[in-house]
Design a protein around this motif. Sequence first.
Motif, short mmCIF file in Angstrom:
data_model
loop_
_atom_site.label_atom_id
_atom_site.label_comp_id
_atom_site.label_asym_id
_atom_site.label_seq_id
_atom_site.Cartn_x
_atom_site.Cartn_y
_atom_site.Cartn_z
N ASN A 179 0.86 -1.08 -0.28
CA ASN A 179 0.54 0.05 -0.08
C ASN A 179 0.89 1.25 0.19
OD1 ASN A 179 -2.34 -1.23 0.01
ND2 ASN A 179 -2.70 -1.50 2.34
N ARG A 180 2.34 1.76 0.32
CA ARG A 180 3.11 2.23 0.06
C ARG A 180 4.21 2.38 -0.49
NH1 ARG A 180 2.48 4.16 6.88
NH2 ARG A 180 -0.11 5.46 6.73
N LEU A 181 4.52 2.98 -1.61
CA LEU A 181 5.91 2.94 -2.24
C LEU A 181 7.17 4.03 -1.72
CD1 LEU A 181 7.44 1.66 -4.42
CD2 LEU A 181 6.14 2.81 -6.15
N ALA A 182 8.44 3.80 -1.14
CA ALA A 182 9.20 4.77 -0.73
C ALA A 182 10.00 4.42 -2.06
CB ALA A 182 9.77 4.43 0.52
N LEU A 183 10.81 6.18 -2.04
CA LEU A 183 12.11 6.12 -2.67
C LEU A 183 13.18 6.79 -1.63
CD1 LEU A 183 12.48 8.98 -4.51
CD2 LEU A 183 10.85 8.25 -5.79
N ILE A 184 14.69 6.33 -2.61
CA ILE A 184 15.28 7.85 -1.66
C ILE A 184 16.61 7.87 -3.35
CG2 ILE A 184 16.69 5.76 -1.84
CD1 ILE A 184 17.05 8.66 0.62
N SER A 185 16.17 9.22 -3.05
CA SER A 185 17.47 10.18 -4.92
C SER A 185 18.60 10.70 -4.14
CB SER A 185 16.64 10.47 -5.20
OG SER A 185 16.29 12.02 -4.33
N ASP A 186 19.25 10.54 -4.89
CA ASP A 186 20.75 11.38 -4.51
C ASP A 186 20.48 13.09 -4.62
OD1 ASP A 186 19.77 12.44 -7.53
OD2 ASP A 186 21.91 12.80 -7.64
N LYS A 187 18.87 13.74 -4.52
CA LYS A 187 18.04 14.79 -3.73
C LYS A 187 18.55 14.44 -2.06
CE LYS A 187 17.97 16.61 -7.23
NZ LYS A 187 18.52 18.00 -7.72
N ASP A 188 18.98 14.20 -1.58
CA ASP A 188 19.31 13.44 -0.17
C ASP A 188 17.23 13.78 0.15
OD1 ASP A 188 21.73 13.24 0.09
OD2 ASP A 188 22.13 15.48 -0.33
N THR A 189 16.52 12.91 -0.50
CA THR A 189 15.36 13.55 0.40
C THR A 189 14.78 11.40 -0.04
OG1 THR A 189 14.62 13.91 -1.68
CG2 THR A 189 14.96 15.57 0.25
N LEU A 190 13.88 11.34 0.76
CA LEU A 190 13.36 10.23 1.58
C LEU A 190 11.39 10.18 0.80
CD1 LEU A 190 12.69 6.83 2.34
CD2 LEU A 190 12.77 7.73 4.17
N HIS A 191 11.22 10.25 0.17
CA HIS A 191 9.43 9.71 -0.37
C HIS A 191 9.51 8.85 -0.48
CE1 HIS A 191 9.71 13.54 -2.40
NE2 HIS A 191 11.48 13.71 -2.58
N VAL A 192 7.88 9.52 0.46
CA VAL A 192 6.76 7.58 0.76
C VAL A 192 5.06 7.82 -0.24
CG1 VAL A 192 5.08 6.69 2.04
CG2 VAL A 192 7.54 7.03 2.53
N PHE A 193 4.87 6.98 -1.12
CA PHE A 193 3.52 7.74 -1.69
C PHE A 193 2.76 6.40 -1.61
CE2 PHE A 193 7.51 8.87 -4.35
CZ PHE A 193 6.36 10.03 -5.55
N ASP A 194 1.54 6.80 -1.46
CA ASP A 194 0.58 6.49 -0.88
C ASP A 194 -0.29 4.96 -2.26
OD1 ASP A 194 -2.44 4.65 -0.24
OD2 ASP A 194 -3.11 6.54 0.95
N THR A 195 -0.41 4.11 -2.50
CA THR A 195 -0.40 3.22 -3.50
C THR A 195 -1.85 2.56 -3.90
OG1 THR A 195 0.61 1.29 -3.12
CG2 THR A 195 2.29 2.52 -3.83
N SER A 196 -2.42 2.91 -2.70
CA SER A 196 -4.10 2.81 -2.82
C SER A 196 -4.33 3.47 -4.32
CB SER A 196 -5.00 3.44 -1.42
OG SER A 196 -4.38 2.86 -0.34
N PRO A 197 -5.62 2.72 -4.08
CA PRO A 197 -6.38 3.44 -5.39
C PRO A 197 -6.78 4.57 -5.44
CG PRO A 197 -7.96 1.36 -4.41
CD PRO A 197 -6.65 1.54 -3.69
N LEU A 198 -6.49 5.74 -6.37
CA LEU A 198 -7.13 6.91 -6.36
C LEU A 198 -8.06 8.06 -5.48
CD1 LEU A 198 -5.95 8.18 -10.05
CD2 LEU A 198 -4.18 8.60 -8.02
N SER A 199 -9.33 6.83 -5.29
CA SER A 199 -10.45 7.40 -4.50
C SER A 199 -10.10 7.03 -2.97
CB SER A 199 -11.37 6.77 -5.07
OG SER A 199 -10.91 5.09 -4.58
N GLU A 200 -8.82 6.54 -2.80
CA GLU A 200 -8.58 6.68 -0.86
C GLU A 200 -6.94 6.85 -1.54
OE1 GLU A 200 -8.37 2.01 -0.96
OE2 GLU A 200 -10.79 1.88 -1.44
N SER A 201 -6.46 7.28 -1.73
CA SER A 201 -5.33 7.75 -1.42
C SER A 201 -5.46 9.03 -0.62
CB SER A 201 -4.76 7.71 -2.96
OG SER A 201 -2.85 8.11 -2.91
N SER A 202 -3.56 9.31 0.12
CA SER A 202 -3.65 10.45 0.86
C SER A 202 -2.80 11.58 0.47
CB SER A 202 -2.93 9.57 1.79
OG SER A 202 -2.19 8.81 2.04
#
Length: 379
Positions: free
Chosen positions: A246-269
Amino acid sequence: MNLHKPLNANASSRAKLLCASFNQDQECFAIGHEHGFQVFNTDPMERRVKREFADGGIGIVQMLHRTNYLALVGGGRTPKYPQNKVIIWDDLKNMAALSLEFLSPVLQVLLSRTRIVVCLRSKIYVYIFSSPPVRLSVYETADNPSGICALQNNRLVFPGLTEGHIQIVDLSPQGQERNLVSIIRAHKGRIKCVAVSHDGSLIASASETGTIIRVHAASNTALIHEFRRGIDRAVIHSLSFSPSSNRLALISDKDTLHVFDTSPLSESSNRRHILSKVPLLPRYFSGEWSFVSTRISDQRVGKGILGWASDDCIVLIWTSEGMLEKYAIKEKKDDHVRNATQGPVSNGSTGNVTIGSLSDPSNEHWELVRESWQSFDGI
Protein backbone atom coordinates in the motif's frame (compact mmCIF):
# COMPACT_ATOMS: atom_id res chain seq x y z
CA MET A 1 20.90 0.66 19.52
CA ASN A 2 23.58 3.22 20.16
CA LEU A 3 21.85 6.58 19.75
CA HIS A 4 24.59 8.62 21.40
CA LYS A 5 27.50 8.25 19.02
CA PRO A 6 27.83 11.47 16.96
CA LEU A 7 26.94 11.34 13.27
CA ASN A 8 30.22 12.92 12.27
CA ALA A 9 32.23 10.09 13.72
CA ASN A 10 35.42 9.30 11.87
CA ALA A 11 34.34 7.67 8.62
CA SER A 12 37.54 5.64 8.50
CA SER A 13 36.38 3.65 11.52
CA ARG A 14 33.21 2.57 9.76
CA ALA A 15 32.72 -0.66 7.90
CA LYS A 16 33.35 -0.57 4.15
CA LEU A 17 30.43 -2.46 2.66
CA LEU A 18 30.46 -3.63 -0.95
CA CYS A 19 26.76 -4.49 -1.18
CA ALA A 20 23.54 -4.97 0.77
CA SER A 21 20.20 -6.55 -0.10
CA PHE A 22 16.98 -7.55 1.65
CA ASN A 23 15.44 -10.98 1.43
CA GLN A 24 12.03 -11.52 -0.18
CA ASP A 25 9.89 -10.47 2.81
CA GLN A 26 12.44 -7.85 3.97
CA GLU A 27 12.59 -9.38 7.45
CA CYS A 28 16.30 -10.07 6.91
CA PHE A 29 19.12 -8.53 4.94
CA ALA A 30 22.64 -9.50 3.93
CA ILE A 31 25.78 -7.42 3.47
CA GLY A 32 28.95 -8.21 1.57
CA HIS A 33 32.38 -6.77 2.37
CA GLU A 34 36.08 -7.22 1.65
CA HIS A 35 36.35 -10.31 3.83
CA GLY A 36 33.03 -12.14 3.44
CA PHE A 37 29.34 -11.64 4.17
CA GLN A 38 26.89 -11.37 7.06
CA VAL A 39 23.15 -11.83 7.54
CA PHE A 40 21.00 -9.77 9.93
CA ASN A 41 17.44 -9.63 11.16
CA THR A 42 15.94 -6.31 10.08
CA ASP A 43 14.03 -5.31 13.21
CA PRO A 44 15.65 -5.37 15.63
CA MET A 45 18.95 -5.46 13.77
CA GLU A 46 20.63 -8.63 15.03
CA ARG A 47 23.40 -10.55 13.31
CA ARG A 48 22.42 -14.13 12.47
CA VAL A 49 25.30 -15.29 10.24
CA LYS A 50 28.93 -14.20 9.87
CA ARG A 51 31.19 -15.76 7.27
CA GLU A 52 34.74 -14.56 6.71
CA PHE A 53 37.03 -15.61 3.89
CA ALA A 54 40.80 -15.28 3.95
CA ASP A 55 41.03 -15.03 0.17
CA GLY A 56 38.68 -12.25 -0.89
CA GLY A 57 35.49 -10.19 -0.79
CA ILE A 58 31.85 -10.53 -1.80
CA GLY A 59 30.42 -7.92 -4.18
CA ILE A 60 26.88 -9.35 -4.54
CA VAL A 61 24.93 -11.34 -1.97
CA GLN A 62 21.30 -12.40 -2.28
CA MET A 63 19.32 -14.43 0.23
CA LEU A 64 16.68 -17.07 -0.51
CA HIS A 65 14.02 -16.24 2.08
CA ARG A 66 15.36 -17.56 5.42
CA THR A 67 16.92 -20.70 3.99
CA ASN A 68 20.55 -21.74 4.12
CA TYR A 69 21.10 -20.83 0.45
CA LEU A 70 22.58 -17.53 -0.74
CA ALA A 71 23.85 -16.34 -4.12
CA LEU A 72 27.37 -14.87 -4.03
CA VAL A 73 29.51 -13.02 -6.56
CA GLY A 74 33.05 -11.90 -5.82
CA GLY A 75 33.91 -8.23 -5.40
CA GLY A 76 36.20 -5.67 -3.80
CA ARG A 77 39.94 -5.27 -4.13
CA THR A 78 40.49 -9.03 -4.11
CA PRO A 79 37.30 -10.88 -5.17
CA LYS A 80 36.62 -14.20 -3.49
CA TYR A 81 35.18 -15.54 -6.77
CA PRO A 82 35.51 -14.37 -10.38
CA GLN A 83 33.04 -11.60 -11.11
CA ASN A 84 31.62 -13.53 -14.06
CA LYS A 85 30.67 -16.42 -11.78
CA VAL A 86 27.64 -17.00 -9.53
CA ILE A 87 28.08 -19.25 -6.51
CA ILE A 88 25.07 -20.74 -4.73
CA TRP A 89 26.36 -20.99 -1.17
CA ASP A 90 25.01 -23.62 1.23
CA ASP A 91 25.53 -22.05 4.64
CA LEU A 92 24.47 -25.21 6.44
CA LYS A 93 27.46 -27.02 4.94
CA ASN A 94 29.58 -23.85 4.80
CA MET A 95 30.51 -24.50 1.18
CA ALA A 96 29.60 -23.75 -2.43
CA ALA A 97 26.78 -25.99 -3.65
CA LEU A 98 26.31 -24.81 -7.25
CA SER A 99 28.02 -22.48 -9.69
CA LEU A 100 27.22 -20.72 -12.95
CA GLU A 101 29.81 -19.10 -15.19
CA PHE A 102 29.31 -16.41 -17.86
CA LEU A 103 31.34 -14.56 -20.48
CA SER A 104 30.90 -11.14 -18.87
CA PRO A 105 30.58 -9.75 -15.32
CA VAL A 106 27.45 -10.58 -13.34
CA LEU A 107 25.62 -7.41 -12.31
CA GLN A 108 22.77 -8.88 -10.25
CA VAL A 109 21.41 -12.22 -9.04
CA LEU A 110 17.83 -12.94 -7.93
CA LEU A 111 16.53 -16.11 -6.29
CA SER A 112 13.22 -17.84 -5.80
CA ARG A 113 12.60 -21.33 -4.48
CA THR A 114 12.50 -22.67 -8.03
CA ARG A 115 14.50 -20.19 -10.13
CA ILE A 116 17.92 -18.53 -10.36
CA VAL A 117 17.97 -15.26 -12.32
CA VAL A 118 21.27 -13.76 -13.46
CA CYS A 119 21.52 -10.27 -14.92
CA LEU A 120 24.33 -9.30 -17.28
CA ARG A 121 24.73 -5.97 -19.07
CA SER A 122 22.43 -6.86 -21.96
CA LYS A 123 21.00 -10.26 -21.07
CA ILE A 124 18.86 -11.92 -18.41
CA TYR A 125 19.36 -15.66 -17.81
CA VAL A 126 16.76 -17.79 -16.03
CA TYR A 127 17.65 -21.22 -14.60
CA ILE A 128 15.78 -23.94 -12.77
CA PHE A 129 17.08 -24.09 -9.20
CA SER A 130 18.41 -27.64 -9.41
CA SER A 131 21.67 -29.54 -9.28
CA PRO A 132 23.02 -28.84 -11.80
CA PRO A 133 21.03 -25.71 -12.74
CA VAL A 134 19.09 -26.06 -16.01
CA ARG A 135 18.81 -23.01 -18.25
CA LEU A 136 15.20 -22.15 -19.04
CA SER A 137 15.42 -18.96 -21.07
CA VAL A 138 17.49 -15.96 -22.07
CA TYR A 139 16.09 -12.45 -22.55
CA GLU A 140 17.75 -9.57 -24.38
CA THR A 141 17.65 -6.10 -22.83
CA ALA A 142 18.73 -2.59 -23.71
CA ASP A 143 22.09 -1.58 -22.31
CA ASN A 144 21.70 -2.16 -18.57
CA PRO A 145 24.98 -1.22 -16.86
CA SER A 146 23.40 -1.01 -13.40
CA GLY A 147 21.90 -4.51 -13.56
CA ILE A 148 18.32 -3.28 -13.10
CA CYS A 149 15.90 -6.15 -12.42
CA ALA A 150 13.45 -7.26 -9.74
CA LEU A 151 11.69 -10.49 -8.75
CA GLN A 152 8.74 -11.06 -6.44
CA ASN A 153 6.12 -13.82 -6.34
CA ASN A 154 7.32 -15.30 -9.66
CA ARG A 155 7.05 -11.90 -11.38
CA LEU A 156 10.37 -10.99 -13.07
CA VAL A 157 10.81 -7.41 -14.28
CA PHE A 158 13.72 -5.92 -16.24
CA PRO A 159 14.39 -3.31 -18.97
CA GLY A 160 13.12 -3.98 -22.47
CA LEU A 161 15.00 -3.79 -25.76
CA THR A 162 13.81 -0.21 -26.25
CA GLU A 163 14.87 2.48 -23.78
CA GLY A 164 12.08 3.27 -21.35
CA HIS A 165 10.32 -0.06 -21.88
CA ILE A 166 9.96 -2.75 -19.20
CA GLN A 167 9.59 -6.48 -19.76
CA ILE A 168 7.49 -8.65 -17.43
CA VAL A 169 7.91 -12.41 -17.31
CA ASP A 170 5.79 -14.83 -15.29
CA LEU A 171 8.19 -17.45 -13.88
CA SER A 172 5.46 -19.68 -12.46
CA PRO A 173 5.05 -23.12 -14.14
CA GLN A 174 1.86 -21.89 -15.85
CA GLY A 175 3.59 -18.74 -17.05
CA GLN A 176 6.56 -20.69 -18.38
CA GLU A 177 4.23 -22.92 -20.39
CA ARG A 178 2.66 -19.89 -22.08
CA ASN A 179 6.09 -18.26 -22.49
CA LEU A 180 4.53 -14.79 -22.57
CA VAL A 181 6.47 -11.55 -22.16
CA SER A 182 4.49 -8.37 -21.45
CA ILE A 183 5.87 -4.97 -22.37
CA ILE A 184 5.22 -1.72 -20.50
CA ARG A 185 6.05 1.55 -22.26
CA ALA A 186 6.88 3.17 -18.95
CA HIS A 187 9.24 6.07 -19.70
CA LYS A 188 10.99 7.93 -22.50
CA GLY A 189 14.50 7.60 -21.04
CA ARG A 190 16.57 4.66 -19.83
CA ILE A 191 15.10 2.70 -16.92
CA LYS A 192 17.01 3.50 -13.75
CA CYS A 193 15.06 1.67 -11.03
CA VAL A 194 12.26 -0.92 -10.75
CA ALA A 195 10.37 -2.56 -7.89
CA VAL A 196 7.70 -5.26 -7.67
CA SER A 197 5.09 -5.42 -4.91
CA HIS A 198 5.16 -8.42 -2.60
CA ASP A 199 2.16 -10.07 -4.24
CA GLY A 200 3.58 -9.39 -7.71
CA SER A 201 0.59 -7.29 -8.79
CA LEU A 202 2.24 -3.85 -9.01
CA ILE A 203 5.35 -2.66 -10.82
CA ALA A 204 7.00 0.68 -10.02
CA SER A 205 9.65 2.25 -12.21
CA ALA A 206 11.74 5.40 -12.60
CA SER A 207 13.86 6.58 -15.50
CA GLU A 208 17.25 8.25 -15.48
CA THR A 209 15.44 11.61 -15.37
CA GLY A 210 14.13 10.76 -11.89
CA THR A 211 11.18 13.17 -11.81
CA ILE A 212 8.31 10.73 -12.44
CA ILE A 213 7.63 7.33 -10.87
CA ARG A 214 4.97 5.24 -12.56
CA VAL A 215 3.09 2.28 -11.10
CA HIS A 216 1.57 -0.24 -13.50
CA ALA A 217 -0.58 -3.33 -13.01
CA ALA A 218 1.42 -6.44 -13.79
CA SER A 219 -1.64 -8.33 -15.04
CA ASN A 220 -2.62 -5.96 -17.88
CA THR A 221 0.17 -3.28 -17.84
CA ALA A 222 -2.40 -0.54 -17.13
CA LEU A 223 -1.06 2.67 -15.59
CA ILE A 224 -2.39 3.00 -12.03
CA HIS A 225 -0.40 5.90 -10.56
CA GLU A 226 1.90 8.60 -11.85
CA PHE A 227 3.90 9.98 -8.93
CA ARG A 228 5.97 13.14 -9.11
CA ARG A 229 9.13 13.18 -7.03
CA GLY A 230 10.05 16.73 -8.01
CA ILE A 231 10.86 19.04 -10.90
CA ASP A 232 14.67 18.79 -11.07
CA ARG A 233 16.47 15.74 -12.45
CA ALA A 234 17.59 13.21 -9.84
CA VAL A 235 19.14 9.77 -9.62
CA ILE A 236 16.73 7.36 -7.95
CA HIS A 237 18.86 4.98 -5.90
CA SER A 238 16.18 2.65 -4.61
CA LEU A 239 12.42 1.94 -4.84
CA SER A 240 10.62 -0.38 -2.45
CA PHE A 241 7.01 -1.40 -1.72
CA SER A 242 5.86 -1.84 1.86
CA PRO A 243 4.86 -5.34 3.05
CA SER A 244 1.16 -4.67 2.34
CA SER A 245 2.05 -3.06 -1.03
CA ASN A 246 0.00 0.00 0.00
CA ARG A 247 3.04 2.29 0.14
CA LEU A 248 6.05 2.95 -2.05
CA ALA A 249 9.26 4.57 -0.80
CA LEU A 250 12.12 6.04 -2.79
CA ILE A 251 15.49 7.57 -2.02
CA SER A 252 17.40 9.77 -4.48
CA ASP A 253 20.62 11.74 -4.75
CA LYS A 254 18.62 14.84 -3.79
CA ASP A 255 18.99 13.58 -0.19
CA THR A 256 15.25 13.14 0.17
CA LEU A 257 13.16 10.17 1.23
CA HIS A 258 9.63 10.15 -0.27
CA VAL A 259 6.70 7.87 0.53
CA PHE A 260 3.68 7.50 -1.78
CA ASP A 261 0.29 5.93 -1.14
CA THR A 262 -0.39 3.22 -3.73
CA SER A 263 -4.04 2.75 -2.74
CA PRO A 264 -6.68 3.37 -5.44
CA LEU A 265 -6.96 7.05 -6.37
CA SER A 266 -10.28 7.44 -4.56
CA GLU A 267 -8.64 6.34 -1.28
CA SER A 268 -5.16 7.80 -1.77
CA SER A 269 -3.69 10.25 0.75
CA ASN A 270 -1.16 11.60 -1.77
CA ARG A 271 -1.17 15.34 -2.38
CA ARG A 272 -2.39 16.70 -5.71
CA HIS A 273 -2.16 20.08 -7.40
CA ILE A 274 -5.10 22.43 -6.89
CA LEU A 275 -5.52 22.49 -10.68
CA SER A 276 -5.46 18.69 -11.04
CA LYS A 277 -9.12 18.52 -12.12
CA VAL A 278 -8.93 21.30 -14.68
CA PRO A 279 -9.04 19.76 -18.18
CA LEU A 280 -6.46 20.26 -20.94
CA LEU A 281 -3.63 21.31 -18.60
CA PRO A 282 -0.14 19.73 -18.83
CA ARG A 283 0.35 16.39 -17.09
CA TYR A 284 2.42 18.09 -14.39
CA PHE A 285 -0.82 19.25 -12.77
CA SER A 286 -2.44 15.80 -12.70
CA GLY A 287 0.43 13.97 -11.02
CA GLU A 288 0.39 12.74 -7.43
CA TRP A 289 2.95 13.95 -4.91
CA SER A 290 4.25 12.02 -1.90
CA PHE A 291 2.06 12.22 1.19
CA VAL A 292 5.18 12.46 3.36
CA SER A 293 8.86 13.18 2.75
CA THR A 294 11.95 14.26 4.64
CA ARG A 295 15.49 15.37 3.96
CA ILE A 296 18.24 12.87 4.71
CA SER A 297 21.52 14.22 6.07
CA ASP A 298 23.63 15.67 3.25
CA GLN A 299 26.61 13.91 4.80
CA ARG A 300 25.54 10.75 2.98
CA VAL A 301 27.82 10.20 0.01
CA GLY A 302 26.82 6.74 -1.20
CA LYS A 303 23.80 4.87 -2.42
CA GLY A 304 20.95 4.18 -0.01
CA ILE A 305 19.21 0.80 -0.19
CA LEU A 306 15.57 0.76 0.96
CA GLY A 307 13.61 -1.82 2.86
CA TRP A 308 10.65 -1.95 5.23
CA ALA A 309 10.45 -3.32 8.77
CA SER A 310 6.66 -2.77 8.67
CA ASP A 311 4.14 -0.64 6.78
CA ASP A 312 5.07 2.26 9.05
CA CYS A 313 8.84 1.75 9.38
CA ILE A 314 11.41 2.26 6.62
CA VAL A 315 14.93 0.88 6.81
CA LEU A 316 17.83 2.50 4.93
CA ILE A 317 21.22 0.83 4.50
CA TRP A 318 24.12 3.08 3.50
CA THR A 319 26.98 1.05 2.07
CA SER A 320 29.56 3.88 1.92
CA GLU A 321 28.93 4.92 5.51
CA GLY A 322 28.43 1.36 6.74
CA MET A 323 25.29 2.11 8.70
CA LEU A 324 21.57 1.43 8.97
CA GLU A 325 18.84 3.99 9.71
CA LYS A 326 15.17 3.62 10.59
CA TYR A 327 12.44 6.13 9.80
CA ALA A 328 8.91 5.87 11.18
CA ILE A 329 5.84 7.26 9.43
CA LYS A 330 3.83 9.03 12.11
CA GLU A 331 0.86 11.30 12.38
CA LYS A 332 1.67 14.79 13.56
CA LYS A 333 0.21 16.05 16.79
CA ASP A 334 -3.15 17.83 16.65
CA ASP A 335 -1.62 21.29 16.94
CA HIS A 336 0.60 20.60 13.94
CA VAL A 337 -2.40 19.49 11.92
CA ARG A 338 -4.30 22.66 12.85
CA ASN A 339 -1.35 24.78 11.77
CA ALA A 340 -1.17 22.91 8.48
CA THR A 341 -4.81 23.68 7.69
CA GLN A 342 -4.39 27.39 8.42
CA GLY A 343 -1.79 28.25 5.79
CA PRO A 344 1.40 27.29 3.96
CA VAL A 345 3.73 24.89 5.75
CA SER A 346 6.90 23.14 4.71
CA ASN A 347 6.74 19.64 3.29
CA GLY A 348 8.33 17.54 6.03
CA SER A 349 11.87 18.83 6.38
CA THR A 350 12.61 19.24 2.67
CA GLY A 351 12.48 23.01 2.94
CA ASN A 352 9.97 23.34 0.06
CA VAL A 353 6.72 25.18 0.72
CA THR A 354 4.02 23.24 -1.10
CA ILE A 355 0.58 24.01 0.24
CA GLY A 356 0.29 27.10 -1.97
CA SER A 357 0.15 24.83 -5.02
CA LEU A 358 -1.05 21.47 -3.73
CA SER A 359 -4.59 20.61 -2.80
CA ASP A 360 -6.05 19.29 0.46
CA PRO A 361 -3.63 20.64 3.09
CA SER A 362 -5.24 18.36 5.65
CA ASN A 363 -3.08 15.63 4.17
CA GLU A 364 -0.04 17.40 5.64
CA HIS A 365 -0.47 15.62 8.96
CA TRP A 366 2.16 12.92 8.36
CA GLU A 367 5.85 13.09 9.11
CA LEU A 368 8.92 10.87 8.79
CA VAL A 369 10.78 10.59 12.07
CA ARG A 370 14.33 9.25 12.25
CA GLU A 371 14.00 6.82 15.13
CA SER A 372 17.40 5.18 15.31
CA TRP A 373 20.61 4.31 13.56
CA GLN A 374 23.25 1.64 13.95
CA SER A 375 26.73 1.26 12.52
CA PHE A 376 28.26 -1.89 11.06
CA ASP A 377 31.54 -1.10 12.79
CA GLY A 378 33.68 -4.06 13.67
CA ILE A 379 32.62 -6.44 10.94
